[in-house]
Design a protein around this motif. Structure first.
Motif, PDB file in Angstrom:
ATOM      1  N   ARG A 138     -83.108 -44.884  10.455  1.00  0.00           N
ATOM      2  CA  ARG A 138     -83.681 -44.594  11.768  1.00  0.00           C
ATOM      3  C   ARG A 138     -85.203 -44.389  11.705  1.00  0.00           C
ATOM      4  O   ARG A 138     -85.891 -44.493  12.720  1.00  0.00           O
ATOM      5  N   ALA A 139     -85.725 -44.138  10.523  1.00  0.00           N
ATOM      6  CA  ALA A 139     -87.174 -43.963  10.378  1.00  0.00           C
ATOM      7  C   ALA A 139     -87.924 -45.278  10.582  1.00  0.00           C
ATOM      8  O   ALA A 139     -89.123 -45.264  10.888  1.00  0.00           O
ATOM      9  N   ARG A 140     -87.246 -46.393  10.382  1.00  0.00           N
ATOM     10  CA  ARG A 140     -87.850 -47.727  10.539  1.00  0.00           C
ATOM     11  C   ARG A 140     -89.229 -47.786   9.866  1.00  0.00           C
ATOM     12  O   ARG A 140     -90.255 -48.009  10.506  1.00  0.00           O
ATOM     13  N   PRO A 141     -89.253 -47.614   8.546  1.00  0.00           N
ATOM     14  CA  PRO A 141     -90.538 -47.492   7.855  1.00  0.00           C
ATOM     15  C   PRO A 141     -91.260 -48.809   7.601  1.00  0.00           C
ATOM     16  O   PRO A 141     -92.410 -48.811   7.141  1.00  0.00           O
ATOM     17  N   VAL A 142     -90.613 -49.937   7.854  1.00  0.00           N
ATOM     18  CA  VAL A 142     -91.234 -51.228   7.561  1.00  0.00           C
ATOM     19  C   VAL A 142     -92.335 -51.507   8.580  1.00  0.00           C
ATOM     20  O   VAL A 142     -92.110 -51.444   9.791  1.00  0.00           O
TER      21      VAL A 142
END
Length: 364
Positions: A138-142
């Motif tokens: 859920r952090a969607r770090p890309v």
């Protein structure tokens, strides 16, 4: 910690067709692979993998075919691939909730290329598997920078495998998995043709190696959700992993219909290593051809050797994705354990599999 080793370094050889020089998708001339691996603290284990055909630098599109084994997943751009039978961009792999950021970044990359100054449409091809067991998905770090780094850093030669790029947080068949690759050289009436495969493994089932079932408990690998250690009877069941993306490249002159048939065989190969093809799995194979389109299409009588090549290469790529992975602790203390090579080889010897674990074995 054991050293990651490819299947052939363990003496495990799939099928009888010869592999290419690197035994990788990059054995198809002009195809490069790049990874960006994102590991941060105890919560992020994810990344991006790019398959880049250099032929797209001089041609608007390449013939392509798509096969959907089970559609519980996402491939951005898939409908246009099916409709037109071609890809016009590199193929990128990532985590489920980062798919759309990766697609946007790929569009940015393509619009910035020379000759596209007036472009008003582009069909990015981005696929995913869910790495949420080991990474805070859920952090969607890309970010765009990660995507551009994977594209600009793509090279030939033997790509990194295992816990890299889009495979950093994935697991398959009860073990830690990731990225794997392999290739085969088939003989056709027009001479040799290379088929290369790259996989992002993240699916459930019971591992099979050379036809031998390798259940996790048989090789001493526990189920675990917390840091390594004994698992009590009240422990939560491990997330099974889901989905697999298979990218197939060939230098044979095939049309989109034939490439769809080739992609379908890549899906079939998942069964060879033990996939249970569950309803929650997104299993996709995308095949593209790099040959010049002004050449005559390969006759149907010559497609069978390519079918054999893609079955063998996909099976070995899937095994490489497992054997090159290392035990990984990630989000919420979850663990995926690597396949223990020594116990695997012992089990295979007990089942009479010849040639495994040869001392000093070298090869791709």
């Amino acid at each position: 910690m054991q050293e990651p080793r490819r299947a052939r370094q363990l003496g495990i050889v799939v099928g009888g067709l010869p592999a290419g020089v690197h035994n990788a998708i990059t054995d198809v001339a002009g195809v490069r692979v790049g990874h960006t691996t994102i590991v941060s603290g105890e919560t992020i284990r994810t990344g991006v993998t790019a398959v880049v055909p250099d032929q797209l630098l001089t041609r608007p599109a390449l013939p392509a075919g798509l096969s959907v084994g089970n559609g519980y997943g996402k491939i951005v751009g898939s409908t246009q691939v099916e409709e037109l039978g071609e890809i016009e961009t590199p193929v990128l792999l990532t985590a489920t909730l980062s798919t759309f950021r990766v697609a946007d970044a790929l569009v940015t990359y393509l619009l910035s290329m020379p000759g596209r100054e007036a472009a008003q449409s582009v069909n990015p091809v981005v696929a995913e598997t869910n790495d949420g067991f080991l990474s805070d998905i859920r952090a969607r770090p890309v970010t765009e920078e990660h995507v551009l780094a994977a594209l600009s850093g793509a090279t030939g030669g033997l790509p990194d495998e295992g816990c890299v790029g889009a495979g950093t947080g994935t697991g398959a068949l009860g073990f830690k998995a990731g990225i794997g690759t392999s290739s085969r050289v088939a003989t056709t009436s027009r001479g040799p043709a290379t088929v290369g495969v790259l996989v992002q493994s993240n699916f459930s089932g019971v591992l099979r190696v050379c036809g031998v079932p390798v259940p996790r408990e048989r090789v001493g690998v526990p189920v675990a959700r917390t840091a390594p250690g004994p698992v009590g009877p009240g422990a939560d069941a491990e997330h099974p992993g889901n989905s697999c993306v298979i990218v197939v490249a060939t230098d044979a002159r095939l049309d989109a219909r034939q490439l769809g048939r080739l992609a379908r065989r890549a899906i079939f190969a998942m069964g060879r290593v033990g996939s249970d093809f569950t309803s929650g799995s997104g299993d996709y194979a995308l095949a593209f051809a790099t040959a010049e389109v002004d050449l005559p299409v390969l006759p149907e009588s010559d497609v069978d050797p390519l079918f054999a090549a893609v079955l063998e290469a996909t099976e070995e790529a899937l095994l490489n994705s497992l054997f090159m992975a290392t035990t990984t602790v990630g989000f919420n203390g979850h663990v995926r354990y690597a396949v223990p090579h020594d116990r695997l080889l012992t089990l295979l010897r007990e089942h009479g599999v010849a040639g495994v674990g040869r001392s000093g074995y070298e090869g791709s």
